[in-house]
Design an enzyme around this catalytic site. Sequence first.
Site, PDB file in Angstrom:
ATOM      1  N   GLY A  78     -88.901   6.012  28.790  1.00 53.20           N
ATOM      2  CA  GLY A  78     -87.921   7.113  28.818  1.00 53.20           C
ATOM      3  C   GLY A  78     -88.442   8.473  28.405  1.00 53.20           C
ATOM      4  CD  GLU A 132     -87.245   6.594  22.088  1.00 55.78           C
ATOM      5  OE1 GLU A 132     -87.888   6.837  23.121  1.00 55.78           O
ATOM      6  OE2 GLU A 132     -86.822   5.456  21.811  1.00 55.78           O
ATOM      7  CG  ASP A 136     -77.634   4.491  22.124  1.00 48.66           C
ATOM      8  OD1 ASP A 136     -76.600   5.125  21.893  1.00 48.66           O
ATOM      9  OD2 ASP A 136     -77.636   3.473  22.850  1.00 48.66           O
ATOM     10  CE  LYS A 164     -76.334   7.720  24.287  1.00 48.02           C
ATOM     11  NZ  LYS A 164     -75.862   6.762  25.293  1.00 48.02           N
ATOM     12  CB  VAL A 186     -77.380  10.901  29.459  1.00 46.03           C
ATOM     13  CG1 VAL A 186     -76.157  11.610  28.926  1.00 46.03           C
ATOM     14  CG2 VAL A 186     -78.238  10.368  28.302  1.00 46.03           C
ATOM     15  NE  ARG A 198     -87.557   4.604  33.778  1.00 42.17           N
ATOM     16  CZ  ARG A 198     -87.122   4.262  32.568  1.00 42.17           C
ATOM     17  NH1 ARG A 198     -86.890   5.189  31.670  1.00 42.17           N
ATOM     18  NH2 ARG A 198     -86.911   2.997  32.262  1.00 42.17           N
TER      19      ARG A 198
HETATM   20  P1  IMP Z   1     -81.500   2.440  20.659  1.00 44.45           P
HETATM   21  O1  IMP Z   1     -82.445   1.347  20.303  1.00 44.45           O
HETATM   22  O2  IMP Z   1     -80.110   1.938  20.847  1.00 44.45           O
HETATM   23  O3  IMP Z   1     -81.550   3.640  19.719  1.00 44.45           O
HETATM   24  O4  IMP Z   1     -81.859   2.925  22.095  1.00 44.45           O
HETATM   25  C1  IMP Z   1     -82.973   3.581  22.338  1.00 44.45           C
HETATM   26  C2  IMP Z   1     -83.412   3.400  23.785  1.00 44.45           C
HETATM   27  O5  IMP Z   1     -82.361   3.001  24.670  1.00 44.45           O
HETATM   28  C3  IMP Z   1     -83.841   4.741  24.232  1.00 44.45           C
HETATM   29  O6  IMP Z   1     -85.211   4.896  23.996  1.00 44.45           O
HETATM   30  C4  IMP Z   1     -83.505   4.738  25.698  1.00 44.45           C
HETATM   31  O7  IMP Z   1     -84.613   4.288  26.417  1.00 44.45           O
HETATM   32  C5  IMP Z   1     -82.359   3.793  25.834  1.00 44.45           C
HETATM   33  N1  IMP Z   1     -81.060   4.510  25.946  1.00 44.45           N
HETATM   34  C6  IMP Z   1     -80.154   4.721  24.979  1.00 44.45           C
HETATM   35  N2  IMP Z   1     -79.100   5.438  25.426  1.00 44.45           N
HETATM   36  C7  IMP Z   1     -79.366   5.692  26.730  1.00 44.45           C
HETATM   37  C8  IMP Z   1     -78.661   6.434  27.761  1.00 44.45           C
HETATM   38  O8  IMP Z   1     -77.582   7.004  27.584  1.00 44.45           O
HETATM   39  N3  IMP Z   1     -79.276   6.486  28.960  1.00 44.45           N
HETATM   40  C9  IMP Z   1     -80.483   5.882  29.228  1.00 44.45           C
HETATM   41  N4  IMP Z   1     -81.174   5.203  28.292  1.00 44.45           N
HETATM   42  C10 IMP Z   1     -80.625   5.106  27.047  1.00 44.45           C
HETATM   43 MG    MG Z   2     -86.654   5.300  25.067  1.00 45.52          MG
END
Ligand code: IMP
Ligand code: MG
Length: 207
Positions: A78, A132, A136, A164, A186, A198
């Site tokens: 990402g 990063e 999220d 977020k 998103v 992407r």
């Molecule tokens: P986390 O482990 O929940 O913090 O998520 C982190 C990873 O999930 C990020 O590095 C993104 O690759 C993916 N991710 C989280 N939210 C989104 C989104 O809204 N769109 C696309 N990828 C997301």
């Molecule tokens: Mg990511």
Amino acid sequence: MWISLISYPESGMSGSHGNYTHSVNFSTRMSTNPITGADDMVLLTNCELQSRVKELAQQINFDYRDKGEIVVIGVLKGAFMFFSDLVKHLTIDIVVDFIQVESYEGTESTGNVELRHQPTVNIRGKHVLLVEDILDTGITLSNVFVFLSLHDPASVRVVVLLDKPARRQAQVKADYTGFKIENRFVYGYGLDYKQRFRHLSEVRTIK
Ligand code: IMP
Ligand code: MG
């Protein structure tokens, strides 16, 4: 309709950029997805992204001005676009590397973080800056932290393009944040929906 969706949070360690909100006029952001033709919205234009990425880089240049060589590690996939735009503005001495982890299926985090590719540069005693795309739940970054700390870096800081905060589960904070956004899925500018979109140059969201 005006919605306060984006804010520029406090960031950086040597002073705050303030905490002001930028409202988005949704009626001017309606757009068709160039791949599918479906209705969606541009949340952040490439111009808005570029100017904030440059600000982040300037803050990083200042904070790391006397720290010697920095290992800048992008979290794949990402962060690839954000990473390449950010490093172009870095004037400090860096080496680049990548780590790849996966936790998402579709639009939901599975909670299980799998390491797909590890950095090849030796980070022992080095200052590491992790790049990063989005913070999220925080589960991905907290796992990456654990992995990197096993290799005894001098420090690890994190720069994220998007945050977020409403979704946070793990105790993790970014040192530098591009934009705080509401809880919306998103895509574009490196972020995917089921591995698609992407390559779009702006951050989009479903209407
Ligand atoms: P986390 O482990 O929940 O913090 O998520 C982190 C990873 O999930 C990020 O590095 C993104 O690759 C993916 N991710 C989280 N939210 C989104 C989104 O809204 N769109 C696309 N990828 C997301
Ligand atoms: Mg990511």
